[in-house]
Design a protein around this motif. Sequence first.
Motif, PDB file in Angstrom:
ATOM      1  N   PRO A   1       8.521   9.962  -3.435  1.00  0.00           N
ATOM      2  CA  PRO A   1       8.962   9.585  -2.086  1.00  0.00           C
ATOM      3  C   PRO A   1      10.451   9.857  -1.900  1.00  0.00           C
ATOM      4  CG  PRO A   1       7.592   7.862  -3.049  1.00  0.00           C
ATOM      5  CD  PRO A   1       7.864   8.852  -4.142  1.00  0.00           C
ATOM      6  N   SER A   2      10.810  10.235  -0.697  1.00  0.00           N
ATOM      7  CA  SER A   2      12.209  10.567  -0.421  1.00  0.00           C
ATOM      8  C   SER A   2      13.079   9.313  -0.471  1.00  0.00           C
ATOM      9  CB  SER A   2      12.339  11.224   0.955  1.00  0.00           C
ATOM     10  OG  SER A   2      12.086  10.267   1.977  1.00  0.00           O
ATOM     11  N   ARG A   3      14.371   9.525  -0.745  1.00  0.00           N
ATOM     12  CA  ARG A   3      15.323   8.424  -0.786  1.00  0.00           C
ATOM     13  C   ARG A   3      15.378   7.705   0.556  1.00  0.00           C
ATOM     14  NH1 ARG A   3      16.687   4.774  -3.427  1.00  0.00           N
ATOM     15  NH2 ARG A   3      16.605   6.266  -5.154  1.00  0.00           N
TER      16      ARG A   3
ATOM     17  N   LEU B   1       3.571   0.880   3.099  1.00  0.00           N
ATOM     18  CA  LEU B   1       4.916   1.405   2.865  1.00  0.00           C
ATOM     19  C   LEU B   1       5.157   2.723   3.594  1.00  0.00           C
ATOM     20  CD1 LEU B   1       5.261   0.536  -0.927  1.00  0.00           C
ATOM     21  CD2 LEU B   1       6.332  -0.618   1.002  1.00  0.00           C
ATOM     22  N   GLY B   2       4.095   3.431   3.917  1.00  0.00           N
ATOM     23  CA  GLY B   2       4.197   4.567   4.829  1.00  0.00           C
ATOM     24  C   GLY B   2       5.039   5.723   4.338  1.00  0.00           C
ATOM     25  N   PHE B   3       4.871   6.126   3.081  1.00  0.00           N
ATOM     26  CA  PHE B   3       5.643   7.259   2.577  1.00  0.00           C
ATOM     27  C   PHE B   3       5.024   8.569   3.068  1.00  0.00           C
ATOM     28  CE2 PHE B   3       6.418   4.135  -0.986  1.00  0.00           C
ATOM     29  CZ  PHE B   3       7.712   3.841  -0.593  1.00  0.00           C
TER      30      PHE B   3
ATOM     31  N   ASN C   1       0.842  -1.191   0.000  1.00  0.00           N
ATOM     32  CA  ASN C   1       0.000   0.000   0.000  1.00  0.00           C
ATOM     33  C   ASN C   1       0.880   1.245   0.000  1.00  0.00           C
ATOM     34  OD1 ASN C   1      -2.006   1.894   0.264  1.00  0.00           O
ATOM     35  ND2 ASN C   1      -2.432   1.466   2.420  1.00  0.00           N
ATOM     36  N   PRO C   2       1.296   1.711  -1.196  1.00  0.00           N
ATOM     37  CA  PRO C   2       2.166   2.892  -1.241  1.00  0.00           C
ATOM     38  C   PRO C   2       1.435   4.191  -0.949  1.00  0.00           C
ATOM     39  CG  PRO C   2       1.647   2.142  -3.457  1.00  0.00           C
ATOM     40  CD  PRO C   2       1.079   1.119  -2.517  1.00  0.00           C
ATOM     41  N   ARG C   3       0.092   4.174  -0.946  1.00  0.00           N
ATOM     42  CA  ARG C   3      -0.675   5.403  -0.721  1.00  0.00           C
ATOM     43  C   ARG C   3      -0.822   5.717   0.761  1.00  0.00           C
ATOM     44  NH1 ARG C   3      -5.084   5.136  -5.528  1.00  0.00           N
ATOM     45  NH2 ARG C   3      -4.184   3.393  -6.666  1.00  0.00           N
ATOM     46  N   GLY C   4      -0.633   4.718   1.634  1.00  0.00           N
ATOM     47  CA  GLY C   4      -0.878   4.907   3.050  1.00  0.00           C
ATOM     48  C   GLY C   4      -2.367   4.836   3.360  1.00  0.00           C
ATOM     49  N   GLY C   5      -2.688   4.815   4.639  1.00  0.00           N
ATOM     50  CA  GLY C   5      -4.091   4.745   5.032  1.00  0.00           C
ATOM     51  C   GLY C   5      -4.619   3.326   4.982  1.00  0.00           C
ATOM     52  N   PRO C   6      -5.947   3.177   5.059  1.00  0.00           N
ATOM     53  CA  PRO C   6      -6.549   1.835   5.089  1.00  0.00           C
ATOM     54  C   PRO C   6      -6.233   1.042   3.824  1.00  0.00           C
ATOM     55  CG  PRO C   6      -8.157   3.535   5.690  1.00  0.00           C
ATOM     56  CD  PRO C   6      -6.948   4.250   5.178  1.00  0.00           C
ATOM     57  N   GLN C   7      -6.082  -0.251   3.998  1.00  0.00           N
ATOM     58  CA  GLN C   7      -5.837  -1.134   2.857  1.00  0.00           C
ATOM     59  C   GLN C   7      -7.123  -1.244   2.036  1.00  0.00           C
ATOM     60  OE1 GLN C   7      -3.240  -2.682   1.656  1.00  0.00           O
ATOM     61  NE2 GLN C   7      -1.692  -2.486   3.234  1.00  0.00           N
ATOM     62  N   ARG C   8      -7.071  -0.867   0.767  1.00  0.00           N
ATOM     63  CA  ARG C   8      -8.272  -0.866  -0.068  1.00  0.00           C
ATOM     64  C   ARG C   8      -8.821  -2.263  -0.299  1.00  0.00           C
ATOM     65  NH1 ARG C   8      -8.065   1.172  -5.472  1.00  0.00           N
ATOM     66  NH2 ARG C   8      -5.996   0.227  -5.694  1.00  0.00           N
ATOM     67  N   SER C   9      -7.942  -3.271  -0.308  1.00  0.00           N
ATOM     68  CA  SER C   9      -8.360  -4.620  -0.682  1.00  0.00           C
ATOM     69  C   SER C   9      -8.706  -5.503   0.510  1.00  0.00           C
ATOM     70  CB  SER C   9      -7.254  -5.297  -1.495  1.00  0.00           C
ATOM     71  OG  SER C   9      -6.053  -5.350  -0.738  1.00  0.00           O
ATOM     72  N   ALA C  10      -8.579  -4.984   1.730  1.00  0.00           N
ATOM     73  CA  ALA C  10      -8.727  -5.838   2.909  1.00  0.00           C
ATOM     74  C   ALA C  10     -10.095  -6.505   2.962  1.00  0.00           C
ATOM     75  CB  ALA C  10      -8.477  -5.033   4.180  1.00  0.00           C
ATOM     76  N   ASP C  11     -11.166  -5.763   2.671  1.00  0.00           N
ATOM     77  CA  ASP C  11     -12.506  -6.346   2.793  1.00  0.00           C
ATOM     78  C   ASP C  11     -12.761  -7.412   1.734  1.00  0.00           C
ATOM     79  OD1 ASP C  11     -12.469  -4.431   0.803  1.00  0.00           O
ATOM     80  OD2 ASP C  11     -14.568  -3.860   1.068  1.00  0.00           O
ATOM     81  N   LEU C  12     -12.042  -7.363   0.606  1.00  0.00           N
ATOM     82  CA  LEU C  12     -12.207  -8.369  -0.439  1.00  0.00           C
ATOM     83  C   LEU C  12     -11.382  -9.622  -0.177  1.00  0.00           C
ATOM     84  CD1 LEU C  12     -12.091  -6.174  -3.696  1.00  0.00           C
ATOM     85  CD2 LEU C  12     -14.108  -7.191  -2.623  1.00  0.00           C
ATOM     86  N   LEU C  13     -10.240  -9.471   0.459  1.00  0.00           N
ATOM     87  CA  LEU C  13      -9.275 -10.567   0.536  1.00  0.00           C
ATOM     88  C   LEU C  13      -9.057 -11.117   1.940  1.00  0.00           C
ATOM     89  CD1 LEU C  13      -6.621  -9.093  -1.917  1.00  0.00           C
ATOM     90  CD2 LEU C  13      -8.221 -10.954  -2.378  1.00  0.00           C
ATOM     91  N   VAL C  14      -9.764 -10.591   2.926  1.00  0.00           N
ATOM     92  CA  VAL C  14      -9.505 -10.973   4.307  1.00  0.00           C
ATOM     93  C   VAL C  14      -9.779 -12.451   4.562  1.00  0.00           C
ATOM     94  CG1 VAL C  14     -11.821 -10.369   5.149  1.00  0.00           C
ATOM     95  CG2 VAL C  14      -9.849 -10.260   6.708  1.00  0.00           C
ATOM     96  N   HIS C  15     -10.664 -13.063   3.789  1.00  0.00           N
ATOM     97  CA  HIS C  15     -11.002 -14.472   4.016  1.00  0.00           C
ATOM     98  C   HIS C  15     -10.242 -15.430   3.098  1.00  0.00           C
ATOM     99  CE1 HIS C  15     -14.899 -12.533   5.532  1.00  0.00           C
ATOM    100  NE2 HIS C  15     -14.261 -13.001   6.593  1.00  0.00           N
TER     101      HIS C  15
END
Length: 242
Positions: free
Chosen positions: A223-225, A209-211, A185-199
């Motif tokens: 993103p910074s080096r 990735l927390g940029f 998740n390079p965007r940060g924040g909630p994982q967009r796919s979690a509700d689809l793939l959690v099971h």
Amino acid sequence: MTTALDVRRIFNVTQETRLHFNGWFSDHKHVAALVMNHEADVVLRVTPQDVVEACITVPRTGPPPDVLDIRGWRPDFAFTHVAHHVVETLGRLPGWAEFRDFCESDERTRSMLWTPAQEAIAGARAERPLARKAMHHKVVTEFSAFLRHTYVVAELRRNGLDVRVHPLADVVFRVDAWVERLILNPRGGPQRSADLLVHAMPPFFFHDLGFTESEQVGAVALPSRRQLDRAVRSLRAVLYPS
């Protein structure tokens, strides 16, 4: 190379993903016909320097004009579909001017973005120059976001991490990028796919990735080096624990 069939084999594995994929496929047949034939190859060979050179060509747009019809415009083909299609068709990552010209001159790409954009400008409840400026800002912003994402993928791959991307994964399964069964998740924040793939079984794992720091390259913030290096170390630790 990553194909749409590869993406389906990896991600279309839960009740939630099957329902989501089937709904998308039924409701967007003309989009699905192109996306299901798409092969992500060139985009996986783009280098960080390729991205830097493309960033330098991106125009500065200033604040966006507040044209509601343009701000809320959602064409049938998501921008990621268009950008991936252009890269694979050209065989390289284009700069802004080449991307814009190709979208106007190539028949298929024109139908994906240029013509719908012109129709949205014509139908906007605003003066034509203002609507055109708002559309220009919107597309430049989307192009810049695609460059940022491609830069991250290129840097991670340059460091030996087999990061994969595909427009089907992005738009339908909400996966920005992945390595094996680790969804990035390079965007940060909630994982967009979690509700689809959690099971899913075996399970997927999610890695933010927390940029939070950026370096300006032309009009694009990459993103910074320091944070890229940190991301490489953290991914290696997760994927290849000692």
